[in-house]
Design an enzyme around this catalytic site. Structure first.
Site, mmCIF file in Angstrom:
data_model
loop_
_atom_site.group_PDB
_atom_site.id
_atom_site.type_symbol
_atom_site.label_atom_id
_atom_site.label_comp_id
_atom_site.label_asym_id
_atom_site.label_seq_id
_atom_site.Cartn_x
_atom_site.Cartn_y
_atom_site.Cartn_z
ATOM 1 N N HIS A 159 -32.393 -3.714 44.621
ATOM 2 C CA HIS A 159 -31.349 -2.708 44.337
ATOM 3 C C HIS A 159 -30.249 -3.282 43.443
ATOM 4 O O HIS A 159 -29.111 -2.821 43.493
ATOM 5 C CB HIS A 159 -30.720 -2.170 45.628
ATOM 6 N N SER A 279 -20.966 -8.460 15.991
ATOM 7 C CA SER A 279 -20.485 -7.093 15.794
ATOM 8 C C SER A 279 -19.773 -7.029 14.454
ATOM 9 O O SER A 279 -19.091 -7.965 14.046
ATOM 10 C CB SER A 279 -19.517 -6.733 16.922
ATOM 11 N N LYS A 285 -18.006 -10.993 19.469
ATOM 12 C CA LYS A 285 -19.230 -10.570 20.139
ATOM 13 C C LYS A 285 -20.441 -11.410 19.827
ATOM 14 O O LYS A 285 -20.625 -11.913 18.726
ATOM 15 C CB LYS A 285 -19.543 -9.121 19.745
ATOM 16 N N GLU A 292 -32.489 -5.586 23.390
ATOM 17 C CA GLU A 292 -32.303 -4.127 23.405
ATOM 18 C C GLU A 292 -33.373 -3.424 22.578
ATOM 19 O O GLU A 292 -33.914 -2.389 22.989
ATOM 20 C CB GLU A 292 -30.913 -3.774 22.866
#
Ligand code: ARG
Length: 486
Positions: A159, A279, A285, A292
């Site tokens: 979970h 970024s 970043k 992804e």
């Protein structure tokens, strides 16, 4: 002639609608089949030649002509391009331009229906072997990494909440076994693709004394049993795209963990510069873009699989042009799988694990509460009662702001009267992992066994890959031995 070049026309009077010609043409995407169709054509021609269906002089001209085209396509000196309807039309046209009239005999006892299936199956099998090699390279990387982290401990999750301590090796190997199953599915797709449809003709075989088993043998394939099934069957397309889809779904689960683990919140890993992206706006970043994109690719390949299933649903026997639409989705699935596996390997190699953060995360989650309950069971308490009192101990530790294994023994015994000093020491997370020595469990000696099994699975598949030879007729082409018997 206006519009694409075709292999038919005797029955036709008027010109075709140019828009429909463009709409129904497959040459833009089936041209990648050219080498495979040439190999399949060589086998077909060789069989026709052996059986005397074409005469010796014509047969020789066809075989040498096809072989020359194959050599030129592979070297890049012959570009697969033109205004033809599809790659099959292109091959026959070019052959006839090169060798003249004998080229007009190649299509004896074959149809584009059995032809396209044969070429696609050969391509799929070759691509699957490449993909299997890449999957096993990724498996190797996982296994090697796991081998150096048998004693790196971190929480295991259910979970997405801290559950019980495990080792990093055990966690990495969990991903290995998904990949192992994927590799076996890819192998199964390779086997399913081995049926050679050549000799099925359009759907009803041939009146000529052909030998489809010989054609199959020359291609390293097995003959079909039913000519109608042979030209209507796309199960290998579905099985291949399913294997690719599930492989990418598995990689997406791992990619999601990379995304999570490289957050400041988790901090279990950092991305080395080679595998991170910045970024355009936020200077600080380092984004896990490859992970992804990997997650995203899985959705698209699931789409490819669904496209194939929907194309087949309700499709009457035998060949229908809907089947022409299988290629782009299949190539897309294979490309995405190959790209995804390579990216996953690079990404894995570019991860820097923060084993201190992992160790720190063993605190704070009462990860060994189950060990406390189990320890009480070992001391004669019923599991349900043990669960209850271990829960009370967790509450007590929380109130005192300490870990379970830091509870004063009297505090522990106040909740769990059967507890003793040994049990208290067993609540240390590292001791917990070592104690979970049931088969397939995270204890280092069990993980060492798992590693051995993983290595055995990889070498079994490597041996299998080594046995997969190119089609015999392709070897004959390379050796200039197309005209000699066997
Ligand atoms: N381009 C077709 C395909 O990809 C070849 C088979 C065409 N057969 C036909 N009768 N139209 O499936």
């Amino acid at each position: 002639m206006s519009g694409p070049r075709r292999l038919w026309g005797g029955r036709f009077d008027g010109p075709a609608d140019p828009e429909l010609d463009r709409f129904t043409s497959s040459f833009s995407f089936d041209r990648v089949l050219a080498p495979w169709d040439l190999v399949a054509s060589l086998a077909h021609a060789r069989m026709l030649f052996e059986r005397g269906v074409v005469g010796a002089a014509d047969g020789e001209a066809i075989l040498l002509g096809l072989s020359g085209m194959l050599r030129d396509v592979e070297s890049g000196s012959l570009v697969v391009d033109g205004d033809d309807e599809d790659v099959h039309t292109w091959i026959e046209r070019l052959l006839t331009e090169r060798i003249g009239d004998p080229g007009r005999r190649l299509h004896t006892a074959r149809s584009r229906n059995d032809q396209t299936g044969a070429a696609l199956r050969l391509l799929v099998r070759a691509r699957l072997i490449e993909l299997l090699r890449a999957v096993d390279l990724l498996g190797d990387t996982l296994v090697e990494l796991a081998g150096s982290h048998l004693e790196t401990f971190l929480p295991g999750y259910t979970h997405l909440q801290r559950g019980q301590p495990v080792s990093l090796a055990h966690h990495l190997l969990a991903h290995f076994w998904f990949l192992d199953a994927d590799a076996n599915r890819l192998r199964r797709a390779h086997e399913v693709a081995a049926i050679c449809p050549l000799g099925a003709g359009a759907l009803a075989g041939s009146v000529h004394p052909i030998d489809p088993a010989r054609t199959a043998e020359l291609l390293g394939l097995v003959p079909f049993r039913n000519s109608m099934h042979a030209v209507a069957d796309r199960d290998y397309v579905v099985e291949c795209s399913f294997a690719c889809a599930l492989l990418l779904v598995h990689l997406s689960r791992w990619a999601e963990e990379v995304v999570l683990w490289t957050t400041r919140e988790f901090g279990f890993a950092r991305l080395s510069d080679s595998v991170a992206k910045g970024s355009s706006l936020m200077p600080q970043k380092k984004n896990p873009e490859a992970a992804e994109v990997l997650r995203g690719k899985s959705g698209r390949v699931v789409g490819d699989l669904v496209a194939h299933l929907v194309q087949l649903k309700g499709l009457p026997l035998t060949y229908n042009s809907d089947l022409q639409e299988d290629k782009e989705a299949l190539f897309d699935a294979l490309d995405a799988a190959a790209g995804g596996v390579g990216a996953a390997d690079a990404l894995l190699r570019g991860l820097r694990f923060d084993t201190e953060r992992m160790r720190a995360a063993l605190r704070g989650g009462f990860l060994t509460a189950t060990d406390l309950a189990d320890g009480l069971v070992l001391r004669g308490v019923a599991f349900r009662d043990a669960h209850e009192s271990a829960g009370r101990a967790v509450r007590r530790a929380e109130d005192l702001g300490v870990e379970l294994w830091e509870l004063p023994l009297e505090e522990l015994q106040a909740c769990c009267p059967r507890a003793d000093g040994d049990l208290l020491r067993a609540l240390d997370p590292e001791a917990s992992v070592r104690a979970h020595a049931s088969p397939g469990g995270p204890a280092p000696q069990r993980v060492a066994e798992q590693l051995a099994a993983a290595r055995a699975a990889l070498s079994e598949r490597a041996a299998w890959r080594d046995e997969q030879a190119p089609p015999p007729i392709y070897r004959a082409h390379l050796e200039g031995a197309l005209l000699h018997p066997r």
